[in-house]
Design a protein around this motif. Structure first.
Motif, PDB file in Angstrom:
ATOM      1  N   LEU A 247       0.834  -1.198   0.000  1.00  0.00           N
ATOM      2  CA  LEU A 247       0.000   0.000   0.000  1.00  0.00           C
ATOM      3  C   LEU A 247       0.872   1.253   0.000  1.00  0.00           C
ATOM      4  N   GLY A 248       0.444   2.243  -0.735  1.00  0.00           N
ATOM      5  CA  GLY A 248       1.190   3.485  -0.815  1.00  0.00           C
ATOM      6  C   GLY A 248       2.183   3.524  -1.954  1.00  0.00           C
ATOM      7  N   MET A 249       2.452   2.400  -2.565  1.00  0.00           N
ATOM      8  CA  MET A 249       3.384   2.344  -3.688  1.00  0.00           C
ATOM      9  C   MET A 249       2.620   2.679  -4.968  1.00  0.00           C
ATOM     10  N   PRO A 250       3.123   3.589  -5.792  1.00  0.00           N
ATOM     11  CA  PRO A 250       2.387   3.946  -7.005  1.00  0.00           C
ATOM     12  C   PRO A 250       2.349   2.776  -7.976  1.00  0.00           C
ATOM     13  N   PRO A 251       1.274   2.685  -8.761  1.00  0.00           N
ATOM     14  CA  PRO A 251       1.180   1.575  -9.715  1.00  0.00           C
ATOM     15  C   PRO A 251       2.203   1.722 -10.831  1.00  0.00           C
ATOM     16  N   SER A 252       2.577   0.605 -11.402  1.00  0.00           N
ATOM     17  CA  SER A 252       3.494   0.668 -12.541  1.00  0.00           C
ATOM     18  C   SER A 252       2.709   1.083 -13.775  1.00  0.00           C
ATOM     19  N   PHE A 253       3.376   1.691 -14.721  1.00  0.00           N
ATOM     20  CA  PHE A 253       2.719   2.166 -15.918  1.00  0.00           C
ATOM     21  C   PHE A 253       2.814   1.114 -17.010  1.00  0.00           C
ATOM     22  N   PRO A 254       1.665   0.690 -17.575  1.00  0.00           N
ATOM     23  CA  PRO A 254       1.678  -0.374 -18.573  1.00  0.00           C
ATOM     24  C   PRO A 254       2.526  -0.054 -19.798  1.00  0.00           C
ATOM     25  N   ARG A 255       2.545   1.199 -20.244  1.00  0.00           N
ATOM     26  CA  ARG A 255       3.330   1.544 -21.436  1.00  0.00           C
ATOM     27  C   ARG A 255       4.823   1.364 -21.167  1.00  0.00           C
ATOM     28  N   ARG A 256       5.251   1.748 -19.991  1.00  0.00           N
ATOM     29  CA  ARG A 256       6.664   1.609 -19.655  1.00  0.00           C
ATOM     30  C   ARG A 256       7.049   0.133 -19.587  1.00  0.00           C
ATOM     31  N   ARG A 257       6.172  -0.685 -18.988  1.00  0.00           N
ATOM     32  CA  ARG A 257       6.430  -2.121 -18.917  1.00  0.00           C
ATOM     33  C   ARG A 257       6.484  -2.726 -20.309  1.00  0.00           C
ATOM     34  N   ALA A 258       5.568  -2.337 -21.197  1.00  0.00           N
ATOM     35  CA  ALA A 258       5.538  -2.882 -22.549  1.00  0.00           C
ATOM     36  C   ALA A 258       6.775  -2.456 -23.324  1.00  0.00           C
ATOM     37  N   ALA A 259       7.215  -1.225 -23.115  1.00  0.00           N
ATOM     38  CA  ALA A 259       8.408  -0.746 -23.818  1.00  0.00           C
ATOM     39  C   ALA A 259       9.653  -1.487 -23.341  1.00  0.00           C
ATOM     40  N   GLN A 260       9.701  -1.821 -22.067  1.00  0.00           N
ATOM     41  CA  GLN A 260      10.846  -2.543 -21.534  1.00  0.00           C
ATOM     42  C   GLN A 260      10.856  -3.992 -22.005  1.00  0.00           C
ATOM     43  N   ALA A 261       9.667  -4.540 -22.278  1.00  0.00           N
ATOM     44  CA  ALA A 261       9.576  -5.929 -22.710  1.00  0.00           C
ATOM     45  C   ALA A 261      10.096  -6.111 -24.126  1.00  0.00           C
ATOM     46  N   GLY A 262      10.064  -5.054 -24.933  1.00  0.00           N
ATOM     47  CA  GLY A 262      10.565  -5.148 -26.302  1.00  0.00           C
ATOM     48  C   GLY A 262       9.472  -5.566 -27.263  1.00  0.00           C
ATOM     49  N   PRO A 263       9.826  -5.701 -28.517  1.00  0.00           N
ATOM     50  CA  PRO A 263       8.823  -6.061 -29.521  1.00  0.00           C
ATOM     51  C   PRO A 263       8.332  -7.491 -29.313  1.00  0.00           C
ATOM     52  N   THR A 264       7.160  -7.730 -29.835  1.00  0.00           N
ATOM     53  CA  THR A 264       6.580  -9.068 -29.708  1.00  0.00           C
ATOM     54  C   THR A 264       7.277 -10.027 -30.655  1.00  0.00           C
ATOM     55  N   ALA A 265       6.987 -11.293 -30.527  1.00  0.00           N
ATOM     56  CA  ALA A 265       7.671 -12.327 -31.305  1.00  0.00           C
ATOM     57  C   ALA A 265       7.424 -12.170 -32.799  1.00  0.00           C
ATOM     58  N   VAL A 266       6.235 -11.708 -33.200  1.00  0.00           N
ATOM     59  CA  VAL A 266       5.942 -11.577 -34.616  1.00  0.00           C
ATOM     60  C   VAL A 266       6.179 -10.157 -35.118  1.00  0.00           C
ATOM     61  N   GLY A 267       6.580  -9.264 -34.258  1.00  0.00           N
ATOM     62  CA  GLY A 267       6.876  -7.899 -34.670  1.00  0.00           C
ATOM     63  C   GLY A 267       5.655  -7.002 -34.729  1.00  0.00           C
ATOM     64  N   LEU A 268       4.513  -7.464 -34.285  1.00  0.00           N
ATOM     65  CA  LEU A 268       3.299  -6.660 -34.279  1.00  0.00           C
ATOM     66  C   LEU A 268       3.020  -6.160 -32.881  1.00  0.00           C
ATOM     67  N   GLU A 269       2.457  -4.990 -32.812  1.00  0.00           N
ATOM     68  CA  GLU A 269       2.018  -4.444 -31.546  1.00  0.00           C
ATOM     69  C   GLU A 269       0.540  -4.124 -31.673  1.00  0.00           C
ATOM     70  N   LEU A 270      -0.094  -3.803 -30.572  1.00  0.00           N
ATOM     71  CA  LEU A 270      -1.511  -3.520 -30.581  1.00  0.00           C
ATOM     72  C   LEU A 270      -1.841  -2.363 -31.520  1.00  0.00           C
ATOM     73  N   ARG A 271      -1.009  -1.352 -31.557  1.00  0.00           N
ATOM     74  CA  ARG A 271      -1.298  -0.207 -32.421  1.00  0.00           C
ATOM     75  C   ARG A 271      -1.252  -0.585 -33.902  1.00  0.00           C
ATOM     76  N   ASP A 272      -0.538  -1.652 -34.235  1.00  0.00           N
ATOM     77  CA  ASP A 272      -0.511  -2.105 -35.617  1.00  0.00           C
ATOM     78  C   ASP A 272      -1.818  -2.775 -36.013  1.00  0.00           C
ATOM     79  N   LEU A 273      -2.551  -3.299 -35.042  1.00  0.00           N
ATOM     80  CA  LEU A 273      -3.785  -4.018 -35.320  1.00  0.00           C
ATOM     81  C   LEU A 273      -5.028  -3.141 -35.205  1.00  0.00           C
ATOM     82  N   ALA A 274      -4.904  -2.004 -34.547  1.00  0.00           N
ATOM     83  CA  ALA A 274      -6.057  -1.139 -34.316  1.00  0.00           C
ATOM     84  C   ALA A 274      -6.421  -0.385 -35.593  1.00  0.00           C
ATOM     85  N   ALA A 275      -7.715  -0.231 -35.811  1.00  0.00           N
ATOM     86  CA  ALA A 275      -8.188   0.532 -36.963  1.00  0.00           C
ATOM     87  C   ALA A 275      -7.915   2.014 -36.717  1.00  0.00           C
TER      88      ALA A 275
END
Length: 128
Positions: free
Chosen positions: A68-96
């Protein structure tokens, strides 16, 4: 009463068949009738009452959230640290993506005159 998933080392993700099999094995190994009765009660709790099984499953695992009291982690920062996906696609590539021309009421551009002029656009005024 303690959690039956933790007490009998059951995986909460498994279904009724796996729970029944494991508790049957434990009942066969039980040393006395009282222990068999407790195992039978746990079996009834986990197989005959879905809401109780869900509640026990939700409380079976240790807390994984930060203190308690610890700020939540930011999903974008976590995703950026994880690197690209195995097929090279990201969610923004699939969104209309919306079409600016369709939003302006232009369905098809055949020549440059079909696009409305942007000089009078109040949002774009003052931009270089």
């Amino acid at each position: 009463m303690s959690n039956p998933f933790e007490r009998y080392d059951l995986d909460p993700r498994e279904g009724i068949a796996a729970i029944t099999q494991r508790l049957k094995e434990l009942a066969e190994e039980a040393k006395d009738d009282a222990e068999r009765e407790r195992i039978r009660e746990a079996w009834e709790e986990l197989t005959l009452h879905p809401a109780r099984r869900l509640k026990a499953a939700l409380f079976a695992h240790p807390e994984t959230r930060g203190p308690l009291g610890m700020p939540p982690s930011f999903p974008r920062r976590r995703a950026a640290q994880a690197g690209p996906t195995a097929v090279g696609l990201e969610l923004r590539d699939l969104a209309a993506r919306p079409s600016v021309l369709l939003a302006l009421g232009v369905s098809e551009v055949k020549d440059e005159d079909a696009v409305p002029p942007f000089e009078d656009d109040p949002v774009l005024r003052g931009l270089p």
